[in-house]
Design a protein around this motif. Structure first.
Motif, PDB file in Angstrom:
ATOM      1  N   MET A 251      -0.400  15.122  38.404  1.00  0.00           N
ATOM      2  CA  MET A 251       1.006  15.354  38.540  1.00  0.00           C
ATOM      3  C   MET A 251       1.803  14.680  37.433  1.00  0.00           C
ATOM      4  SD  MET A 251       3.715  14.365  41.553  1.00  0.00           S
ATOM      5  CE  MET A 251       2.842  15.194  42.817  1.00  0.00           C
ATOM      6  N   ILE A 252       1.439  13.478  37.026  1.00  0.00           N
ATOM      7  CA  ILE A 252       2.188  12.782  35.981  1.00  0.00           C
ATOM      8  C   ILE A 252       1.711  13.254  34.615  1.00  0.00           C
ATOM      9  CG2 ILE A 252       2.649  10.538  34.910  1.00  0.00           C
ATOM     10  CD1 ILE A 252       2.447   9.318  37.701  1.00  0.00           C
ATOM     11  N   GLY A 253       2.648  13.693  33.784  1.00  0.00           N
ATOM     12  CA  GLY A 253       2.327  14.131  32.433  1.00  0.00           C
ATOM     13  C   GLY A 253       2.264  12.973  31.452  1.00  0.00           C
ATOM     14  N   TYR A 254       3.255  12.075  31.563  1.00  0.00           N
ATOM     15  CA  TYR A 254       3.266  10.863  30.745  1.00  0.00           C
ATOM     16  C   TYR A 254       4.264   9.888  31.335  1.00  0.00           C
ATOM     17  CZ  TYR A 254       7.482  12.791  28.515  1.00  0.00           C
ATOM     18  OH  TYR A 254       8.725  13.317  28.279  1.00  0.00           O
ATOM     19  N   THR A 255       4.109   8.637  30.969  1.00  0.00           N
ATOM     20  CA  THR A 255       5.059   7.599  31.351  1.00  0.00           C
ATOM     21  C   THR A 255       5.698   7.066  30.081  1.00  0.00           C
ATOM     22  OG1 THR A 255       3.374   5.890  31.244  1.00  0.00           O
ATOM     23  CG2 THR A 255       3.742   6.926  33.385  1.00  0.00           C
ATOM     24  N   THR A 256       6.881   6.484  30.227  1.00  0.00           N
ATOM     25  CA  THR A 256       7.597   5.959  29.068  1.00  0.00           C
ATOM     26  C   THR A 256       8.159   4.586  29.389  1.00  0.00           C
ATOM     27  OG1 THR A 256       8.255   8.200  28.419  1.00  0.00           O
ATOM     28  CG2 THR A 256       9.497   6.387  27.463  1.00  0.00           C
ATOM     29  N   VAL A 257       8.018   3.662  28.453  1.00  0.00           N
ATOM     30  CA  VAL A 257       8.705   2.378  28.530  1.00  0.00           C
ATOM     31  C   VAL A 257       9.558   2.238  27.278  1.00  0.00           C
ATOM     32  CG1 VAL A 257       6.942   1.260  29.959  1.00  0.00           C
ATOM     33  CG2 VAL A 257       6.807   1.070  27.477  1.00  0.00           C
ATOM     34  N   GLY A 258      10.645   1.502  27.424  1.00  0.00           N
ATOM     35  CA  GLY A 258      11.542   1.279  26.297  1.00  0.00           C
ATOM     36  C   GLY A 258      11.087   0.108  25.456  1.00  0.00           C
ATOM     37  N   THR A 259      11.487   0.131  24.204  1.00  0.00           N
ATOM     38  CA  THR A 259      11.216  -0.983  23.290  1.00  0.00           C
ATOM     39  C   THR A 259      12.436  -1.230  22.429  1.00  0.00           C
ATOM     40  OG1 THR A 259       9.738  -1.896  21.611  1.00  0.00           O
ATOM     41  CG2 THR A 259      10.149   0.478  21.504  1.00  0.00           C
TER      42      THR A 259
ATOM     43  N   ARG B 113       2.633  -8.291  31.176  1.00  0.00           N
ATOM     44  CA  ARG B 113       3.866  -7.749  30.607  1.00  0.00           C
ATOM     45  C   ARG B 113       3.669  -7.588  29.106  1.00  0.00           C
ATOM     46  NH1 ARG B 113       8.201  -7.305  34.064  1.00  0.00           N
ATOM     47  NH2 ARG B 113       7.893  -8.427  36.010  1.00  0.00           N
ATOM     48  N   ASP B 114       4.103  -6.444  28.598  1.00  0.00           N
ATOM     49  CA  ASP B 114       3.969  -6.191  27.160  1.00  0.00           C
ATOM     50  C   ASP B 114       4.983  -7.020  26.385  1.00  0.00           C
ATOM     51  OD1 ASP B 114       6.440  -4.839  27.283  1.00  0.00           O
ATOM     52  OD2 ASP B 114       5.574  -2.863  26.890  1.00  0.00           O
ATOM     53  N   LEU B 115       5.079  -6.789  25.095  1.00  0.00           N
ATOM     54  CA  LEU B 115       5.947  -7.591  24.235  1.00  0.00           C
ATOM     55  C   LEU B 115       7.427  -7.442  24.553  1.00  0.00           C
ATOM     56  CD1 LEU B 115       4.093  -6.977  20.843  1.00  0.00           C
ATOM     57  CD2 LEU B 115       3.691  -8.753  22.565  1.00  0.00           C
ATOM     58  N   ASP B 116       7.803  -6.321  25.210  1.00  0.00           N
ATOM     59  CA  ASP B 116       9.194  -6.094  25.601  1.00  0.00           C
ATOM     60  C   ASP B 116       9.451  -6.487  27.049  1.00  0.00           C
ATOM     61  OD1 ASP B 116      10.729  -4.727  23.344  1.00  0.00           O
ATOM     62  OD2 ASP B 116       8.871  -3.568  23.379  1.00  0.00           O
ATOM     63  N   GLY B 117       8.431  -6.976  27.763  1.00  0.00           N
ATOM     64  CA  GLY B 117       8.598  -7.391  29.146  1.00  0.00           C
ATOM     65  C   GLY B 117       8.287  -6.333  30.180  1.00  0.00           C
ATOM     66  N   ASN B 118       7.823  -5.149  29.755  1.00  0.00           N
ATOM     67  CA  ASN B 118       7.452  -4.099  30.689  1.00  0.00           C
ATOM     68  C   ASN B 118       6.177  -4.501  31.426  1.00  0.00           C
ATOM     69  OD1 ASN B 118       9.449  -1.975  29.916  1.00  0.00           O
ATOM     70  ND2 ASN B 118       8.430  -2.234  27.944  1.00  0.00           N
ATOM     71  N   LYS B 119       6.144  -4.300  32.747  1.00  0.00           N
ATOM     72  CA  LYS B 119       4.986  -4.690  33.542  1.00  0.00           C
ATOM     73  C   LYS B 119       4.004  -3.526  33.650  1.00  0.00           C
ATOM     74  CE  LYS B 119       3.578  -6.980  37.784  1.00  0.00           C
ATOM     75  NZ  LYS B 119       4.039  -7.570  39.048  1.00  0.00           N
ATOM     76  N   LEU B 120       2.737  -3.841  33.347  1.00  0.00           N
ATOM     77  CA  LEU B 120       1.658  -2.870  33.444  1.00  0.00           C
ATOM     78  C   LEU B 120       0.462  -3.535  34.102  1.00  0.00           C
ATOM     79  CD1 LEU B 120       3.051  -2.541  30.354  1.00  0.00           C
ATOM     80  CD2 LEU B 120       1.629  -0.527  30.459  1.00  0.00           C
ATOM     81  N   ASN B 121      -0.498  -2.718  34.498  1.00  0.00           N
ATOM     82  CA  ASN B 121      -1.791  -3.261  34.909  1.00  0.00           C
ATOM     83  C   ASN B 121      -2.883  -2.280  34.543  1.00  0.00           C
ATOM     84  OD1 ASN B 121      -2.492  -1.396  36.957  1.00  0.00           O
ATOM     85  ND2 ASN B 121      -1.976  -2.742  38.613  1.00  0.00           N
ATOM     86  N   PHE B 122      -4.081  -2.800  34.412  1.00  0.00           N
ATOM     87  CA  PHE B 122      -5.288  -1.991  34.346  1.00  0.00           C
ATOM     88  C   PHE B 122      -5.971  -2.194  35.688  1.00  0.00           C
ATOM     89  CE2 PHE B 122      -4.692  -2.806  29.758  1.00  0.00           C
ATOM     90  CZ  PHE B 122      -4.686  -1.495  29.328  1.00  0.00           C
TER      91      PHE B 122
END
Length: 125
Positions: A1-9, A109-118
């Motif tokens: 269902m999800i095509g792509y996700t986007t985070v801002g930088t 959290r990436d360099l911009d503070g976006n939270k992710l996980n594997f």
């Protein structure tokens, strides 16, 4: 269902270098590469993108927002989380089992503070 996700930088060059190195560990490559928008994909499923905000205001992190990226094993979660840390990410939860042990994840959290996980999910565990 999800095509792509986007985070801002707020720093496209720095964020792109971070994700180039991190996603190379998964075999993902850039599939779109524009000045304001870049996408990575492994070629099988949803892509991941970064963007400079369209409204030209600063990119900010959404409270409670997180993107979870699948991994094929707990060992892969460990390796990818370690790579994120090596690249300057901030630990938000060391890799390990969660709940009943079927779910194994490492948060950052990436360099911009976006939270992710594997994560790796094995309901047979």
């Amino acid at each position: 269902m999800i095509g792509y996700t986007t985070v801002g930088t707020n720093d496209m060059e720095k964020a792109a270098a971070f994700y180039d190195a991190l996603f190379a560990e998964m075999g993902a490559k850039r599939t779109m590469d524009y000045d304001m928008f870049k996408v990575w994909s492994t070629g099988d499923g949803a892509g991941f993108s970064i963007t400079l905000p369209f409204n030209q205001e600063a990119a900010t992190v959404g409270n409670g927002v997180m993107i979870a990226l699948t991994a094929d094993s707990p060992e892969t979660v460990d390796r990818l989380h370690a790579k994120a840390m090596e690249l300057g990410a901030t630990d938000e939860g060391a890799p390990g089992p969660r709940g009943d042990g079927a779910f194994y994840a490492g948060y950052f959290r990436d360099l911009d503070g976006n939270k992710l996980n594997f994560f790796h999910y094995n309901p047979a565990a």
